[in-house]
Design a protein around this motif. Structure first.
Motif, PDB file in Angstrom:
ATOM      1  N   GLY A 188       0.978  -1.334  -0.117  1.00 35.79           N
ATOM      2  CA  GLY A 188      -0.157   0.067  -0.036  1.00 35.79           C
ATOM      3  C   GLY A 188       0.779   1.357  -0.062  1.00 35.79           C
ATOM      4  N   MET A 189       2.023   1.083   0.381  1.00 36.13           N
ATOM      5  CA  MET A 189       3.013   2.330   0.606  1.00 36.13           C
ATOM      6  C   MET A 189       3.912   2.349  -0.699  1.00 36.13           C
ATOM      7  N   VAL A 190       4.374   1.122  -1.360  1.00 34.72           N
ATOM      8  CA  VAL A 190       5.278   1.127  -2.462  1.00 34.72           C
ATOM      9  C   VAL A 190       4.352   0.224  -3.549  1.00 34.72           C
ATOM     10  N   ARG A 191       4.124   1.192  -4.590  1.00 31.76           N
ATOM     11  CA  ARG A 191       3.324   0.818  -5.563  1.00 31.76           C
ATOM     12  C   ARG A 191       4.295   0.375  -7.017  1.00 31.76           C
ATOM     13  N   ASP A 192       5.295   0.748  -6.859  1.00 27.48           N
ATOM     14  CA  ASP A 192       6.187   0.690  -8.150  1.00 27.48           C
ATOM     15  C   ASP A 192       7.476  -0.246  -7.751  1.00 27.48           C
ATOM     16  N   PHE A 193       7.655  -1.560  -8.339  1.00 27.56           N
ATOM     17  CA  PHE A 193       8.559  -2.284  -8.024  1.00 27.56           C
ATOM     18  C   PHE A 193       9.688  -2.344  -9.137  1.00 27.56           C
ATOM     19  N   THR A 194       9.619  -1.391  -9.977  1.00 26.94           N
ATOM     20  CA  THR A 194      10.673  -1.089 -10.958  1.00 26.94           C
ATOM     21  C   THR A 194      11.815  -0.430 -10.551  1.00 26.94           C
ATOM     22  N   ASP A 195      11.750   0.507  -9.753  1.00 24.03           N
ATOM     23  CA  ASP A 195      12.671   1.609  -9.461  1.00 24.03           C
ATOM     24  C   ASP A 195      13.504   0.839  -8.240  1.00 24.03           C
ATOM     25  N   PRO A 196      14.621   1.409  -7.945  1.00 25.17           N
ATOM     26  CA  PRO A 196      15.566   0.678  -7.039  1.00 25.17           C
ATOM     27  C   PRO A 196      15.028   0.617  -5.564  1.00 25.17           C
ATOM     28  N   ARG A 238      12.467  -2.492  -5.931  1.00 26.20           N
ATOM     29  CA  ARG A 238      13.195  -3.745  -6.035  1.00 26.20           C
ATOM     30  C   ARG A 238      13.675  -4.024  -4.822  1.00 26.20           C
ATOM     31  N   ASP A 239      14.073  -3.168  -3.949  1.00 29.73           N
ATOM     32  CA  ASP A 239      14.517  -3.355  -2.539  1.00 29.73           C
ATOM     33  C   ASP A 239      13.546  -3.926  -1.707  1.00 29.73           C
ATOM     34  N   VAL A 240      12.334  -3.174  -1.759  1.00 32.42           N
ATOM     35  CA  VAL A 240      11.148  -3.592  -0.836  1.00 32.42           C
ATOM     36  C   VAL A 240      10.517  -5.060  -1.339  1.00 32.42           C
ATOM     37  N   ILE A 241      10.375  -5.125  -2.681  1.00 29.86           N
ATOM     38  CA  ILE A 241      10.011  -6.444  -3.009  1.00 29.86           C
ATOM     39  C   ILE A 241      10.966  -7.433  -2.629  1.00 29.86           C
ATOM     40  N   THR A 242      11.992  -7.352  -2.587  1.00 33.92           N
ATOM     41  CA  THR A 242      13.026  -8.554  -2.199  1.00 33.92           C
ATOM     42  C   THR A 242      13.110  -8.548  -0.519  1.00 33.92           C
ATOM     43  N   ALA A 243      12.795  -7.562   0.177  1.00 31.02           N
ATOM     44  CA  ALA A 243      12.564  -7.730   1.532  1.00 31.02           C
ATOM     45  C   ALA A 243      11.208  -8.571   1.876  1.00 31.02           C
ATOM     46  N   LEU A 244      10.229  -8.203   0.767  1.00 31.07           N
ATOM     47  CA  LEU A 244       8.750  -8.842   1.120  1.00 31.07           C
ATOM     48  C   LEU A 244       9.034 -10.456   1.006  1.00 31.07           C
TER      49      LEU A 244
END
Length: 184
Positions: A162-170, A173-179
């Protein structure tokens, strides 16, 4: 209701996430709580979201989970973070009106802190996978109370996406990796 959150309005409350307390959870396993709270802490640091650690007094010291970001804990004497004046002042000083509250137990520290924060004009979000309760029935009752008072109950993944909606920027990418760390 779709949850889109401006991370610049958020601060995280880690409540009673101490080894000796987390091990008592009767709902989520200690491993799930540690993993979920740890991922939430990593994401908070990535997004520069401030956080507090509030703990109940325990024999031998606070014993805060190693998975959490390091911060001096606020040691309080009662069942609610809100009752600790120093903690409350630290929260107010940041002027971020959305509190993400997680901890053990859901029926005590999470419930009472959430209800008091809501009464104090804050928005409250509770990620259930970073919480632990005494039993499913009592924990669910606490979550229903929080929702009835206007709080939102979700998961760490739901909150973060809900806070990070774009996984293509750096950062994304870091957030989705953490998830991905949630899927242990």
């Amino acid at each position: 209701m779709r949850m889109i959150i401006d991370h610049r309005t958020v601060q995280v409350v880690f409540a009673d996430l101490q080894d000796s307390v987390v091990d008592l959870s009767g709902t989520n396993s200690p491993e799930v709580i540690r993993r979920s709270a740890g991922v939430l802490g990593k994401v908070a640091q990535m997004l520069n979201i401030p956080f507090t650690v509030s703990v109940a007094p325990r024999p031998g010291g606070p014993g805060v989970l190693a998975e959490l970001p390091q911060a001096p804990p606020f040691v309080r004497g009662g069942p609610c973070c809100w009752d600790d004046r120093a903690w409350r002042e630290a929260i107010a000083a940041r002027a971020r009106r959305t509190l993400v509250i997680c901890g053990v137990t859901s029926e005590i520290v999470v419930l009472h802190t959430a209800l008091d924060a809501l009464a104090g004009g804050y928005d409250v979000i509770v990620p259930v996978d970073a919480c632990g309760g005494m039993s499913e029935r009592t924990e669910n009752a606490a979550f229903r109370q929080i929702e009835a008072a206007g709080g939102t109950v979700t998961s760490v993944a739901g909150l973060v996406t809900g806070m990070v909606r774009d996984f293509t920027d750096p950062t994304g990418r870091d957030v989705i990796t953490a998830l991905h760390g949630l899927m242990g």
